[in-house]
Motif scaffolding. Sequence first.
Motif: not given
Length: 521
Positions: A436-438, A440-441
């Motif tokens: 997610d935004e916290y 990340s991939s």
Amino acid sequence: MHFETIDFSGNIHNTADNKQFYGGLSYDEAGIREVLQRPAHSHTGELGSIIEADMERYGLTDAGRRNIELLKKGNKVVIAGQQAGLFMSPSYIIHKIVSILVVTKELKEKYDYDAVPVFWIAGEDHDFDEVNHTHLYDTYHRRRVKVHYKPNLTVPMSIGFYQYDKKAMTAVLDKVLKYLGDSNYTADLKKKTAAAIERCTTWTELFHSLVHDTFKEDGLVIFNSHLEAVRELEVPMLKNMFENHHKIDEAFKTGQSEFLSAVNKSPVIQTDTEVHLFGNASSTRELIAETASGYELGGEIFSAADIISRIEKTPAEFSNNVVTRPLMQEMLFNTAVFLGGGAEVSYWGELHKVFEVMHTPMPIVMKRMEFMHVDDRLEKLLDRYGLTLDNTITGQIQERKETLIETHTNDDIIDEIERVKATVEEAFKPLYNHADEYFSSGIIDGNKKIHMNELDYLKKRYTVDIKRRLRTELNNLDELSEKLMPNGALQERLYHPWQYLNGNWDYSPLSYTDKLTLIKS
């Protein structure tokens, strides 16, 4: 010392199979009889006198004087040439000269003919990068080293004009001899070469002096094509070439196309000039170029009459390119046999029509002999690893190294590392579902990469440790490869001859062959 011959590269430069491109001549009784009956040039006596005066400076032997007298009388020559390599390097320069002497000996033994052995120094050449260095094998570190004379020096003029730095040349000599080890041979070599460095002035003079000292008792006649007296003798020939340059250029292009089509090879001669002569040899040596306005040389435009006048007044400023150099050789000398490397043999074939249009017969053209020095250590290593010395030797050595590593590698370990890598790959997949935004991939990718790199390092380190344990064996195989076929080419094309010549070796048992001659201890 003894000699053996082996089939190595195949007879890919066999002129007998393409006689139509070589004046219909082969190195056989019919070819020899034909070239020996040709009339001598009218300037032959003058040419002999020029060579004699030049060679007097280096100390003519009785054998040398005898051969020069034969030359003056019109006896045919066996000839080869080369640029002036640093201290006679690489080894094939010496091997060319030995080829000359072997063929000269055969003409005497088989046909009772006193041919004259001639070596042509291409002092007019300006490719300084090709001659300003040499290679040696550093036995202590088991590696090849390159020794330069002033590596960043640019010499745009003909090398025959270049006056070397004696202090720098002496320092280069010391570097070269360092890799040969201490012996009576190297001590004597240093003394004679140091004296020659002080005695001579130009690059070609030093080369001439060393070649003469090596082969003076064989009566080798050394021709320095850069001599001013030679250029003066060549004036009618240079004028003839210039006046007929359109005819020469057309014949070259047509003949080259015919030759390449017949032999299915790439061109050896690649040139854009139409004139095929150099000018300004003492400064920038550049090709004369024909333009719509006239002939360009040194940024100036000249008429045809101007070029002719300059040839007459300053012939030393002019010289041949690759297309006209063989032609000049035959206009100067009465040649029975020309010996060259594979590329030279090919480009003589490319030039066959040039000889025809200029009404100059070709000599017998043959590939020079090739040699490989195989000392006791190399023989023992070949035997130790079950290797056969033939044209597959480079591949054999590489295969032996790979086999050594493979037989000492535990495949289960490599397989297990790969299995762990696959497990890590699978283990990371669920994490991407939580990205997610916290989280990340990109963070996941970076962390996975760290794990993969560590496993790759583990695999690499295992291979390195295997090679480390096999260091002696692998170094032995690398030594074989480096000493016999550096860069995949015969050792003679790279290494300095002083590594092999502990005094002059006796060539008298040899006969001409297009096979590879092994020189064994």
